[in-house]
Design an enzyme around this catalytic site. Structure first.
Site, PDB file in Angstrom:
ATOM      1  N   ASP A 134      79.240   1.202 -26.622  1.00 52.02           N
ATOM      2  CA  ASP A 134      79.507   2.044 -25.614  1.00 52.02           C
ATOM      3  C   ASP A 134      80.122   3.606 -26.334  1.00 52.02           C
ATOM      4  O   ASP A 134      80.819   3.607 -27.403  1.00 52.02           O
ATOM      5  CB  ASP A 134      80.253   1.636 -24.682  1.00 52.02           C
ATOM      6  CG  ASP A 134      80.384   2.171 -23.551  1.00 52.02           C
ATOM      7  OD1 ASP A 134      79.383   3.324 -23.126  1.00 52.02           O
ATOM      8  OD2 ASP A 134      81.491   2.512 -22.586  1.00 52.02           O
TER       9      ASP A 134
ATOM     10  N   ASN B  39      71.843   0.274 -15.969  1.00 50.01           N
ATOM     11  CA  ASN B  39      71.743   1.569 -16.569  1.00 50.01           C
ATOM     12  C   ASN B  39      70.443   2.401 -16.160  1.00 50.01           C
ATOM     13  O   ASN B  39      70.421   3.500 -16.393  1.00 50.01           O
ATOM     14  CB  ASN B  39      71.462   1.397 -18.052  1.00 50.01           C
ATOM     15  CG  ASN B  39      72.979   1.373 -18.723  1.00 50.01           C
ATOM     16  OD1 ASN B  39      72.747   0.505 -19.915  1.00 50.01           O
ATOM     17  ND2 ASN B  39      73.900   1.673 -18.205  1.00 50.01           N
TER      18      ASN B  39
HETATM   19  C1  IPE Z   1      77.719  -1.044 -20.887  1.00 56.68           C
HETATM   20  O1  IPE Z   1      78.077   0.390 -20.932  1.00 56.68           O
HETATM   21  C2  IPE Z   1      76.145  -1.259 -21.402  1.00 56.68           C
HETATM   22  C3  IPE Z   1      75.792  -0.864 -22.522  1.00 56.68           C
HETATM   23  C4  IPE Z   1      76.521  -0.714 -23.656  1.00 56.68           C
HETATM   24  C5  IPE Z   1      74.188  -0.994 -22.713  1.00 56.68           C
HETATM   25  P1  IPE Z   1      77.905   1.535 -19.679  1.00 56.68           P
HETATM   26  O2  IPE Z   1      78.281   2.588 -20.316  1.00 56.68           O
HETATM   27  O3  IPE Z   1      76.576   1.131 -18.876  1.00 56.68           O
HETATM   28  O4  IPE Z   1      79.185   0.378 -18.852  1.00 56.68           O
HETATM   29  P2  IPE Z   1      79.996   0.789 -17.737  1.00 56.68           P
HETATM   30  O5  IPE Z   1      79.395   1.760 -16.985  1.00 56.68           O
HETATM   31  O6  IPE Z   1      81.155   2.060 -18.548  1.00 56.68           O
HETATM   32  O7  IPE Z   1      80.868  -0.283 -17.162  1.00 56.68           O
HETATM   33  C1  IPE Z   2      76.214   3.364 -24.483  1.00 54.75           C
HETATM   34  O1  IPE Z   2      76.680   4.737 -24.459  1.00 54.75           O
HETATM   35  C2  IPE Z   2      74.460   3.520 -24.435  1.00 54.75           C
HETATM   36  C3  IPE Z   2      74.143   2.977 -23.278  1.00 54.75           C
HETATM   37  C4  IPE Z   2      74.735   2.358 -22.126  1.00 54.75           C
HETATM   38  C5  IPE Z   2      72.659   3.017 -23.193  1.00 54.75           C
HETATM   39  P1  IPE Z   2      76.931   5.541 -22.814  1.00 54.75           P
HETATM   40  O2  IPE Z   2      75.564   6.164 -22.700  1.00 54.75           O
HETATM   41  O3  IPE Z   2      77.156   4.625 -21.813  1.00 54.75           O
HETATM   42  O4  IPE Z   2      78.070   6.713 -23.279  1.00 54.75           O
HETATM   43  P2  IPE Z   2      79.374   6.955 -22.347  1.00 54.75           P
HETATM   44  O5  IPE Z   2      80.073   5.511 -22.321  1.00 54.75           O
HETATM   45  O6  IPE Z   2      78.609   7.646 -21.221  1.00 54.75           O
HETATM   46  O7  IPE Z   2      80.176   7.821 -23.223  1.00 54.75           O
HETATM   47 MG    MG Z   3      79.156   3.962 -21.235  1.00 55.96          MG
END
Ligand code: IPE
Ligand code: IPE
Ligand code: MG
Length: 239
Positions: A19, A67
């Site tokens: 993340d 997502n």
């Molecule tokens: C968790 O990250 C999913 C992945 C890393 C693939 P998210 O960014 O989707 O999670 P939340 O929304 O902060 O819980």
């Molecule tokens: C994790 O990074 C990757 C996916 C969930 C695909 P994020 O896209 O959630 O990045 P932040 O949490 O918004 O910084």
């Molecule tokens: Mg995230």
């Protein structure tokens, strides 16, 4: 392998919630998709490193069932990156003898991506190195629901009696069926939650959260997680 780890117990199965790509890019005044590009690059590097540490199974959370809620441009950019990086990673993973498997519902992806996913698994199926589970369109609730449906269907067909169902019957019907539960789950990006990752398997996993954003998570950060894991006292409800 880093000598930091030479005297330590290396967990058999590690899960990583990758993340923080979006915030990494935002901090640099760049679009979120750039963060995903650097995140994908890091995915390749860190996987190769971890495969050399003695970890037997690595499960990387790349895209959750939730997502899809993101803006269409971001989802499209991610799908393009998955395609590109899968192609690029094929050579690396062959060199390191990494066996790649995808967990999650692949039927939702574009047919060309599904074809590449199937092909990637096929060419890797006899490899003997680390097992890499890439969780894409993965959600633990969806995974548990599938297991429940499969059990219900077996009950209906008189293959199993309701009273005989065990926790192992549930485990074996998860995407990770037959694999040991994760010993350690690492989350980058500073949030302290599972976000629908391995809810069933994580019952006794050690959780390690770091503020480091995913594109910045390097071999040394992984080593730190292993060092911390070695200080934990896993009691499993005992004393
Ligand atoms: C968790 O990250 C999913 C992945 C890393 C693939 P998210 O960014 O989707 O999670 P939340 O929304 O902060 O819980
Ligand atoms: C994790 O990074 C990757 C996916 C969930 C695909 P994020 O896209 O959630 O990045 P932040 O949490 O918004 O910084
Ligand atoms: Mg995230």
């Amino acid at each position: 392998m880093n000598e930091n780890l030479s005297k330590l117990y290396i967990p058999k199965h590690v899960g990583i919630i990758m993340d923080g790509n979006g915030r990494w890019a935002k901090k640099r005044g760049m679009p979120r998709s750039v963060g995903h590009k650097y995140g994908a690059e890091n995915f390749r590097k860190i996987t190769r490193y971890i495969s050399k540490t003695g970890v037997k199974i690595l499960t990387l959370y790349a895209f959750s069932t939730e997502n899809w809620k993101r803006p269409m441009e971001e989802v499209n950019a991610l799908m393009k990156l998955f395609y590109q990086y899968l192609v690029d990673s094929l050579t690396d993973f062959r060199e390191d003898d990494i066996k790649v498997v995808f967990i999650g519902d692949r039927s939702a992806f574009n047919p060309k991506l599904v074809e590449l996913i199937n092909e990637t698994e096929e060419v890797a199926k006899d490899r003997k190195g680390m097992l890499l589970n890439i969780a894409m369109n993965y959600g633990a609730r969806d995974e548990i629901l599938r297991a429940v449906k499969s059990l219900c269907s077996d009950v209906k067909d008189n293959k199993i009696n309701i009273d005989d169902i065990t926790c192992d019957d549930i485990s074996s019907r998860l995407y990770t069926g037959g694999e040991p539960d994760p010993d350690l789950i690492i989350r980058t990006g500073g949030e302290n939650r599972l976000s629908n990752f391995m809810l069933y398997q994580a019952a006794y996993s050690e959780f390690y959260s770091t503020d480091t954003l995913w594109p910045d998570f390097k071999a040394d950060d992984f080593d730190k997680a292993i060092i911390e894991f070695n200080k934990r006292n896993r009691r499993y409800g005992g004393v």
